[in-house]
Design a protein around this motif. Structure first.
Motif, PDB file in Angstrom:
ATOM      1  N   GLU A  85     -22.655 -40.580  12.471  1.00  0.00           N
ATOM      2  CA  GLU A  85     -23.897 -41.811  13.658  1.00  0.00           C
ATOM      3  C   GLU A  85     -23.586 -40.581  15.365  1.00  0.00           C
ATOM      4  O   GLU A  85     -22.495 -40.283  15.647  1.00  0.00           O
ATOM      5  CB  GLU A  85     -22.515 -42.838  13.572  1.00  0.00           C
ATOM      6  N   PHE A  86     -24.608 -41.097  16.145  1.00  0.00           N
ATOM      7  CA  PHE A  86     -25.009 -40.280  16.906  1.00  0.00           C
ATOM      8  C   PHE A  86     -24.542 -41.239  18.321  1.00  0.00           C
ATOM      9  O   PHE A  86     -25.004 -42.568  18.419  1.00  0.00           O
ATOM     10  CB  PHE A  86     -26.472 -40.159  17.862  1.00  0.00           C
ATOM     11  N   ARG A  87     -23.250 -41.284  19.246  1.00  0.00           N
ATOM     12  CA  ARG A  87     -22.668 -41.797  20.225  1.00  0.00           C
ATOM     13  C   ARG A  87     -23.144 -41.140  21.882  1.00  0.00           C
ATOM     14  O   ARG A  87     -22.747 -40.330  21.279  1.00  0.00           O
ATOM     15  CB  ARG A  87     -21.401 -42.337  19.826  1.00  0.00           C
ATOM     16  N   ARG A  88     -22.659 -42.078  22.928  1.00  0.00           N
ATOM     17  CA  ARG A  88     -23.136 -41.808  23.351  1.00  0.00           C
ATOM     18  C   ARG A  88     -22.071 -41.126  24.179  1.00  0.00           C
ATOM     19  O   ARG A  88     -20.762 -41.823  23.423  1.00  0.00           O
ATOM     20  CB  ARG A  88     -23.375 -42.817  25.406  1.00  0.00           C
ATOM     21  N   TYR A  89     -21.422 -39.938  24.934  1.00  0.00           N
ATOM     22  CA  TYR A  89     -20.023 -39.134  25.542  1.00  0.00           C
ATOM     23  C   TYR A  89     -20.400 -39.322  26.606  1.00  0.00           C
ATOM     24  O   TYR A  89     -20.905 -38.332  27.214  1.00  0.00           O
ATOM     25  CB  TYR A  89     -20.596 -38.020  24.758  1.00  0.00           C
ATOM     26  N   GLY A  90     -19.640 -40.741  27.536  1.00  0.00           N
ATOM     27  CA  GLY A  90     -19.288 -40.348  28.602  1.00  0.00           C
ATOM     28  C   GLY A  90     -20.682 -41.538  29.185  1.00  0.00           C
ATOM     29  O   GLY A  90     -21.617 -42.047  28.725  1.00  0.00           O
ATOM     30  N   ALA A  91     -20.375 -41.289  30.458  1.00  0.00           N
ATOM     31  CA  ALA A  91     -21.718 -41.885  31.337  1.00  0.00           C
ATOM     32  C   ALA A  91     -22.957 -41.331  31.734  1.00  0.00           C
ATOM     33  O   ALA A  91     -22.549 -40.115  31.712  1.00  0.00           O
ATOM     34  CB  ALA A  91     -21.316 -42.599  32.830  1.00  0.00           C
ATOM     35  N   ALA A  92     -24.137 -41.947  30.903  1.00  0.00           N
ATOM     36  CA  ALA A  92     -25.221 -41.403  31.736  1.00  0.00           C
ATOM     37  C   ALA A  92     -25.733 -41.299  33.134  1.00  0.00           C
ATOM     38  O   ALA A  92     -24.897 -42.393  34.138  1.00  0.00           O
ATOM     39  CB  ALA A  92     -26.353 -42.598  30.766  1.00  0.00           C
ATOM     40  N   ALA A  93     -26.959 -40.259  33.853  1.00  0.00           N
ATOM     41  CA  ALA A  93     -26.689 -40.565  34.919  1.00  0.00           C
ATOM     42  C   ALA A  93     -28.180 -39.983  35.289  1.00  0.00           C
ATOM     43  O   ALA A  93     -29.126 -39.893  34.528  1.00  0.00           O
ATOM     44  CB  ALA A  93     -25.710 -39.433  35.785  1.00  0.00           C
ATOM     45  N   ALA A  94     -28.396 -41.262  36.421  1.00  0.00           N
ATOM     46  CA  ALA A  94     -30.090 -40.527  36.929  1.00  0.00           C
ATOM     47  C   ALA A  94     -30.139 -40.194  37.839  1.00  0.00           C
ATOM     48  O   ALA A  94     -29.481 -39.829  39.165  1.00  0.00           O
ATOM     49  CB  ALA A  94     -30.374 -42.058  36.926  1.00  0.00           C
ATOM     50  N   LEU A  95     -30.877 -39.632  38.382  1.00  0.00           N
ATOM     51  CA  LEU A  95     -31.243 -38.862  39.911  1.00  0.00           C
ATOM     52  C   LEU A  95     -33.322 -38.847  39.971  1.00  0.00           C
ATOM     53  O   LEU A  95     -33.803 -38.047  39.038  1.00  0.00           O
ATOM     54  CB  LEU A  95     -30.601 -36.885  40.227  1.00  0.00           C
ATOM     55  N   LYS A  96     -33.828 -39.868  40.467  1.00  0.00           N
ATOM     56  CA  LYS A  96     -35.045 -39.375  40.575  1.00  0.00           C
ATOM     57  C   LYS A  96     -35.749 -39.880  39.751  1.00  0.00           C
ATOM     58  O   LYS A  96     -35.081 -40.924  38.957  1.00  0.00           O
ATOM     59  CB  LYS A  96     -35.410 -38.284  41.814  1.00  0.00           C
ATOM     60  N   ASP A  97     -36.359 -39.519  39.191  1.00  0.00           N
ATOM     61  CA  ASP A  97     -37.083 -39.358  37.474  1.00  0.00           C
ATOM     62  C   ASP A  97     -36.654 -38.587  36.873  1.00  0.00           C
ATOM     63  O   ASP A  97     -36.819 -38.000  35.423  1.00  0.00           O
ATOM     64  CB  ASP A  97     -38.370 -38.775  37.803  1.00  0.00           C
ATOM     65  N   LEU A  98     -35.109 -37.470  36.696  1.00  0.00           N
ATOM     66  CA  LEU A  98     -34.335 -37.608  35.640  1.00  0.00           C
ATOM     67  C   LEU A  98     -33.054 -38.074  35.222  1.00  0.00           C
ATOM     68  O   LEU A  98     -32.633 -39.116  36.419  1.00  0.00           O
ATOM     69  CB  LEU A  98     -33.802 -35.990  36.116  1.00  0.00           C
ATOM     70  N   VAL A  99     -33.005 -38.231  33.896  1.00  0.00           N
ATOM     71  CA  VAL A  99     -31.784 -39.027  33.364  1.00  0.00           C
ATOM     72  C   VAL A  99     -31.220 -37.852  32.175  1.00  0.00           C
ATOM     73  O   VAL A  99     -31.659 -37.404  31.616  1.00  0.00           O
ATOM     74  CB  VAL A  99     -31.953 -40.141  32.819  1.00  0.00           C
ATOM     75  N   LYS A 100     -30.009 -37.837  32.578  1.00  0.00           N
ATOM     76  CA  LYS A 100     -28.597 -37.238  31.858  1.00  0.00           C
ATOM     77  C   LYS A 100     -27.896 -37.978  31.286  1.00  0.00           C
ATOM     78  O   LYS A 100     -27.409 -38.836  31.500  1.00  0.00           O
ATOM     79  CB  LYS A 100     -27.837 -36.155  32.632  1.00  0.00           C
ATOM     80  N   LEU A 101     -27.839 -37.212  29.821  1.00  0.00           N
ATOM     81  CA  LEU A 101     -26.785 -37.964  28.820  1.00  0.00           C
ATOM     82  C   LEU A 101     -26.702 -37.049  28.241  1.00  0.00           C
ATOM     83  O   LEU A 101     -26.976 -36.026  27.497  1.00  0.00           O
ATOM     84  CB  LEU A 101     -27.770 -39.245  28.431  1.00  0.00           C
TER      85      LEU A 101
END
Length: 138
Positions: A85-101
């Motif tokens: 199963e795929f799960r989030r690993y830590g918090a996601a972050a956004a900077l302008k038009d970019l999201v890092k997950l």
């Protein structure tokens, strides 16, 4: 923007775990733009072979049909058999038009982490993915 980033990360990961092909396809169309791109960092053996023959290795899915095939292939290989199963690993972050997950692929029977990856999602002003850069970290 952080709440948006985390909500997007959850929706993004949900599509990779979605068992219903019609729901999965609709989710692809809601997440990405019509010409959206998913770029996957190639495994080392592909990079080495490409270097040997003098080309650059790029793994790319573009547009709804290819994106749907890419997500479905990952689902069929890893999730459908009931092993991962795929799960989030830590918090996601956004900077302008970019999201890092960051995400992790867990074994469903032991909860062991088998793989960890990071996705950098370039977004349109309405929050849809134009380009998805995926790296496998471990």
């Amino acid at each position: 923007m952080t709440n948006f980033a985390e909500e997007l990360a959850d929706r993004y990961l949900a599509v990779w775990n979605e068992p219903d092909p019609e729901v999965r396809r609709r989710s692809v169309e809601q997440l990405w733009t019509v010409n959206g791109v998913h770029l996957l960092e190639p495994p080392e053996e592909i990079v080495e072979r490409a270097t040997e023959i003098g080309v650059t290795a790029t793994l790319e899915a573009r547009g709804y049909d290819e994106l749907d095939r890419r997500v479905t292939r990952a689902y069929d290989e890893f999730v459908k058999p009931g092993e991962f199963e795929f799960r989030r690993y830590g918090a996601a972050a956004a900077l302008k038009d970019l999201v890092k997950l960051r995400w992790a692929m867990h074994k469903t029977d032991t909860d062991d982490v088998i793989a960890i990856g990071i996705d950098l999602l370039m977004l349109t002003p309405d929050g849809r993915i134009t380009t998805d850069y995926q790296f496998i970290e471990a």
